[in-house]
Write a protein that holds these residues in place. Structure first.
Motif, short mmCIF file in Angstrom:
data_model
loop_
_atom_site.label_atom_id
_atom_site.label_comp_id
_atom_site.label_asym_id
_atom_site.label_seq_id
_atom_site.Cartn_x
_atom_site.Cartn_y
_atom_site.Cartn_z
N VAL A 77 0.86 -1.19 0.00
CA VAL A 77 0.00 0.00 0.00
C VAL A 77 0.90 1.24 0.00
CG1 VAL A 77 -1.81 1.27 1.21
CG2 VAL A 77 -1.76 -1.24 1.29
N VAL A 78 0.66 2.11 -0.95
CA VAL A 78 1.42 3.36 -1.04
C VAL A 78 0.45 4.50 -0.75
CG1 VAL A 78 2.85 4.84 -2.51
CG2 VAL A 78 2.94 2.36 -2.79
N GLY A 79 0.77 5.27 0.28
CA GLY A 79 -0.08 6.40 0.63
C GLY A 79 0.57 7.70 0.17
N LEU A 80 -0.10 8.36 -0.77
CA LEU A 80 0.46 9.59 -1.35
C LEU A 80 0.01 10.81 -0.57
CD1 LEU A 80 -0.33 8.79 -5.11
CD2 LEU A 80 1.87 8.52 -3.95
N ASP A 81 0.86 11.83 -0.55
CA ASP A 81 0.54 13.07 0.13
C ASP A 81 -0.82 13.60 -0.36
OD1 ASP A 81 0.93 15.52 1.57
OD2 ASP A 81 1.42 16.43 -0.37
N ASP A 82 -1.72 13.86 0.60
CA ASP A 82 -3.10 14.23 0.24
C ASP A 82 -3.15 15.51 -0.60
OD1 ASP A 82 -3.12 12.54 2.64
OD2 ASP A 82 -5.31 12.78 2.45
N ALA A 83 -2.28 16.45 -0.26
CA ALA A 83 -2.36 17.75 -0.93
C ALA A 83 -1.83 17.73 -2.36
CB ALA A 83 -1.58 18.79 -0.11
N LEU A 141 -0.47 14.66 -4.06
CA LEU A 141 -0.44 13.31 -4.70
C LEU A 141 0.91 13.09 -5.41
CD1 LEU A 141 -4.04 12.99 -6.23
CD2 LEU A 141 -3.21 12.18 -4.02
N TYR A 142 1.94 13.65 -4.80
CA TYR A 142 3.28 13.55 -5.40
C TYR A 142 3.72 12.07 -5.48
CZ TYR A 142 8.25 14.46 -6.14
OH TYR A 142 9.51 14.49 -6.66
N TYR A 174 -9.77 10.95 -3.87
CA TYR A 174 -10.25 11.65 -2.66
C TYR A 174 -11.64 11.16 -2.24
CZ TYR A 174 -6.39 14.85 -3.60
OH TYR A 174 -5.16 15.38 -3.80
N ALA A 175 -12.27 10.33 -3.07
CA ALA A 175 -13.59 9.81 -2.71
C ALA A 175 -13.45 8.84 -1.53
CB ALA A 175 -14.22 9.11 -3.91
N ASP A 176 -14.58 8.54 -0.89
CA ASP A 176 -14.54 7.62 0.25
C ASP A 176 -13.98 6.26 -0.16
OD1 ASP A 176 -15.57 9.54 1.84
OD2 ASP A 176 -17.64 8.77 1.82
N ASN A 177 -13.08 5.73 0.67
CA ASN A 177 -12.56 4.36 0.52
C ASN A 177 -11.84 4.13 -0.82
OD1 ASN A 177 -13.96 3.73 2.98
ND2 ASN A 177 -15.83 3.54 1.74
N ALA A 178 -11.38 5.20 -1.44
CA ALA A 178 -10.86 5.06 -2.82
C ALA A 178 -9.43 4.50 -2.84
CB ALA A 178 -10.90 6.41 -3.52
N PHE A 179 -9.23 3.61 -3.76
CA PHE A 179 -7.89 3.04 -4.00
C PHE A 179 -7.66 2.94 -5.50
CE2 PHE A 179 -8.71 1.72 0.29
CZ PHE A 179 -7.45 1.66 0.90
N ILE A 180 -6.42 3.09 -5.89
CA ILE A 180 -6.04 2.87 -7.30
C ILE A 180 -5.20 1.60 -7.34
CG2 ILE A 180 -4.62 3.75 -9.21
CD1 ILE A 180 -5.44 6.59 -8.24
N VAL A 181 -5.56 0.70 -8.23
CA VAL A 181 -4.85 -0.59 -8.32
C VAL A 181 -3.86 -0.54 -9.49
CG1 VAL A 181 -5.10 -3.08 -8.71
CG2 VAL A 181 -6.81 -1.85 -7.35
N THR A 222 -3.28 4.91 -2.42
CA THR A 222 -4.37 5.71 -1.84
C THR A 222 -3.74 6.98 -1.28
OG1 THR A 222 -6.30 5.65 -0.38
CG2 THR A 222 -4.29 4.61 0.44
N THR A 223 -4.55 7.74 -0.55
CA THR A 223 -3.96 8.96 0.04
C THR A 223 -3.23 8.58 1.33
OG1 THR A 223 -5.99 9.39 1.26
CG2 THR A 223 -5.76 10.45 -0.90
N TYR A 224 -2.31 9.47 1.73
CA TYR A 224 -1.52 9.23 2.94
C TYR A 224 -2.44 9.11 4.16
CZ TYR A 224 1.90 10.20 6.63
OH TYR A 224 2.68 10.14 7.76
N SER A 225 -3.42 10.03 4.25
CA SER A 225 -4.28 10.04 5.43
C SER A 225 -5.12 8.76 5.50
CB SER A 225 -5.19 11.28 5.43
OG SER A 225 -5.95 11.29 4.23
N ARG A 226 -5.59 8.29 4.33
CA ARG A 226 -6.39 7.06 4.34
C ARG A 226 -5.51 5.86 4.69
NH1 ARG A 226 -8.66 7.39 -0.37
NH2 ARG A 226 -10.36 8.62 0.47
N ALA A 227 -4.32 5.85 4.17
CA ALA A 227 -3.43 4.72 4.44
C ALA A 227 -3.16 4.57 5.93
CB ALA A 227 -2.13 4.90 3.68
N ILE A 228 -2.87 5.69 6.60
CA ILE A 228 -2.54 5.57 8.04
C ILE A 228 -3.79 5.35 8.89
CG2 ILE A 228 -0.41 6.90 7.80
CD1 ILE A 228 -1.84 9.29 9.07
N THR A 229 -4.94 5.63 8.31
CA THR A 229 -6.19 5.39 9.03
C THR A 229 -6.62 3.93 8.89
OG1 THR A 229 -6.86 7.64 8.46
CG2 THR A 229 -8.59 6.16 9.28
N TYR A 230 -6.49 3.40 7.70
CA TYR A 230 -7.02 2.07 7.40
C TYR A 230 -6.07 0.94 7.84
CZ TYR A 230 -10.90 3.74 4.47
OH TYR A 230 -12.03 4.31 4.01
#
Lengths: 378, 234
Positions: A113-119, A121-122, A136-143, A189-197
């Protein structure tokens, strides 16, 4: 082609059994050397795939990190400090970890899982399907749609899975430059979602990615990060560090080196012995040539030509066989980690030239020792 | 052309040192003339081959000189001697030493190729010489498909292809039956020998002595006498 070399060529190729044995020996040696080094090269490239795929110029990490997948989380103040360093255009956090993904059929699949900077997406991957803003949508992931994609059940946009009891929705499919080493799929996914999930440690920043204002600022940035007790490496330095780890600290490099050496020795033995026998069988003929009036340098040229010709043909066949093997292997195993680089081709050529030189040296010595008088004596 | 083609003055050759020293040739002097066949005869171990090797620029004598067409070859560099052998001396070895992986024509072309002649041109010239020895139709065969007598003739064609003035035969009939041996020497005398060429033959085959102009006898490394074949004198 000078006539003397044409004679040498005919003497060589018309002795079909010896010529075939020579070619088999050298081809086999080149095949093994190229295969071994190509696999090693492929493994090293795969081991640094995240570094290549994310593409940041500077990576900040704990000095104990020795490869991309074994990150040691850093406290948040390091990010703040990095952003305040002169010469830093921007600095962003990156989450890098693994998680078990529960698929529709109830099975689990380990996933990077790679969590990219929310602001910013670098480091985001290139999308094949979907829209990057949907991350940025709920529960969103890119495969990532690479060789491991099928292990997630080949999900499409809109498909769902579970990750640590959280719902995950595929909002996009992406491609990356290189697949990972360990054969597991990658999701972004986003960094914030990664550390949350994903269950995490006290600190959550795996790496800090820095974009310098100018290339010249890099040494100063590295120095400042060093003062914080952390390490800032350029992309190439990080790749080099990972390569060193796999080469010298896992035994992999030594094993590959041993296999390559054995391949070289096998090739040298087969071709050296066969060439020596070839020279021995033709020794009287070389003596006769000497008696007729051939000069020593002409005989040396004949032997060098024979050895070089055989070696280069064997080199071509060996590289061809290795390439064919890799192509066939990829048809069955798309993630087969082997790659032929120019360095490998150059290395194999060098080794083949060594084989040719040693074989020639043995032959030249014998031929120079033969005296035409021995021909008369019978 | 007439006169001396090759001459040896006081040639001495020994092998080994100290107590192991064996003198192979002692104080040998002789001359071979153009237009003549000189036989060097004697029992095994009498020094025939050693003497032949010294006069053909293959084995360096311990003392003495060898004059080929006015030049002392043992005063020259190794490469220069090799060129003398290539340009002035033709060899027919006892075991022929033909290249089994080359065709008959290519074998004959070898001295020409060593002389830097173009490959195709050398093959054409080789065919002419194969024609002389009666083997033109066998030009594309490898030597091992030829009989012993035919291989001998290929070796002769190779020796004369470079148009040397001096031809050296080492035991030319040793591997042949009596009839074939005689035919080969008759052929050499009739087709190869001319007034511009000198032929030296080492042999201990007394059945072919009759074809010699001069027979030089050796024993224990010494030349013990010369015998002229007066039947050949004009």
């Amino acid at each position: 082609m000078p006539g003397i070399l044409k004679i040498a060529l005919k003497l060589l190729i018309n002795d079909r059994s010896k010529f075939t044995a020579l070619l088999v020996g050298i081809t086999f040696a080149v095949f093994l050397m190229v295969m071994m080094t190509s696999m090693f090269s492929g493994i090293l490239t795969r081991s640094s795939s995240s570094v290549y795929n994310i593409g940041a110029k500077i990576w900040v990490m704990d000095p104990a990190v020795n490869n991309a997948t074994s990150s040691i989380p850093m406290p948040d103040y390091v990010l703040s400090a990095a952003r305040s360093i002169k010469g830093v255009r921007y600095a962003v956090p990156l989450y890098f970890g693994t998680a078990q993904v529960k698929l529709k059929d109830g099975t689990y699949q380990a996933t990077t899982v790679v969590g990219l900077d929310d602001a910013t997406l670098y480091g985001r991957p290139e999308l094949l399907e979907g829209n990057i803003n949907d991350i940025y949508a709920d529960n969103a992931f890119i495969v990532v749609k690479d060789a491991e994609y099928s292990k997630l059940g080949k999900p499409g946009v809109g498909n769902e899975f579970e990750i640590n009891d959280h719902r995950g929705v595929v909002v996009g499919l992406a491609k990356v430059a290189s697949s990972g080493l360990f054969g597991i799929p990658t999701i972004y996914t986003t960094y914030s979602r990664a550390i949350t999930y994903i269950p995490s440690t006290r600190f959550t920043t795996s790496y800090i990615l820095i974009e310098p204002k100018r290339e010249n600022d890099i040494p100063a940035i590295q120095q400042e990060i060093g003062k914080l007790g952390y390490q800032a490496l350029t992309r190439d330095q990080f790749v080099g560090k990972i390569s060193d780890f796999y080469t010298f600290k896992t035994g992999m490099g030594m094993n590959i080196l041993l296999m390559t050496t054995i391949s070289f020795v096998v090739g040298l033995s087969i071709s050296g012995q066969t060439f020596y026998t070839f020279i021995l069988e033709n020794l009287e003929k070389f003596g006769a040539l000497k008696a007729i009036g051939a000069r020593s340098n002409e005989l040396i040229a004949m032997i060098l030509f024979q050895a070089s010709f055989t070696s280069l043909i064997g080199y071509g066949l060996g590289v061809g066989a290795a390439s064919t093997f890799m192509i066939l292997a990829r048809l069955r195993m798309p993630d087969y980690a082997a790659q032929i680089t120019f360095v490998i081709l150059g290395f194999a050529l060098l080794m083949v030239l060594v084989i040719a030189s040693v074989s020639s040296y043995i032959g030249v010595r014998k031929v120079l020792q033969i005296q035409p008088f021995d021909i008369f004596r019978g | 052309m007439s006169g001396t083609a090759i001459s040896a003055e006081n040639l001495v050759k020994w092998f080994g040192e100290g107590e192991a020293r064996t003198v192979a040739v002692r104080d040998a002097s002789f001359a071979a003339e153009y237009g003549q066949i000189l036989y060097i005869v004697g029992p095994s171990g009498s020094g025939k081959t050693t003497l032949l090797s010294m006069v053909s620029g293959i084995l360096k004598p311990n003392s003495g000189s060898v004059i080929v067409e006015g030049e002392d070859i043992w005063g020259m560099s190794e490469d220069r001697i090799a060129r003398i052998r290539l340009n002035k001396i033709g060899f027919v070895f006892q075991d022929y030493h033909l290249f089994p992986r080359l065709t008959t024509a290519e074998n004959v072309a070898v001295p020409l190729i060593l002389k830097k002649m173009n490959w195709n041109q050398a093959l054409n010239v080789a065919l002419e010489y194969l024609d002389i020895v009666g083997l033109k139709e066998r030009a594309q065969l490898p030597p091992y498909k030829l009989s012993g007598g035919e291989q001998q003739r290929v070796a002769i064609a190779r020796a004369i292809a470079g148009q040397p003035d001096i031809l050296i035969f080492d035991e030319p009939t040793a591997s042949l039956d009596g009839d074939t041996g005689r035919k080969i020497i008759e052929f050499v005398k009739a087709k190869i020998l001319d007034e511009k060429r000198c032929i030296i033959i080492v042999t201990h085959d007394s059945r072919i002595y009759e074809y010699a102009d001069t027979i030089m006898k050796m024993e224990d490394g010494k030349i013990i006498g010369f015998e002229k074949n007066h039947a050949h004198e004009k």
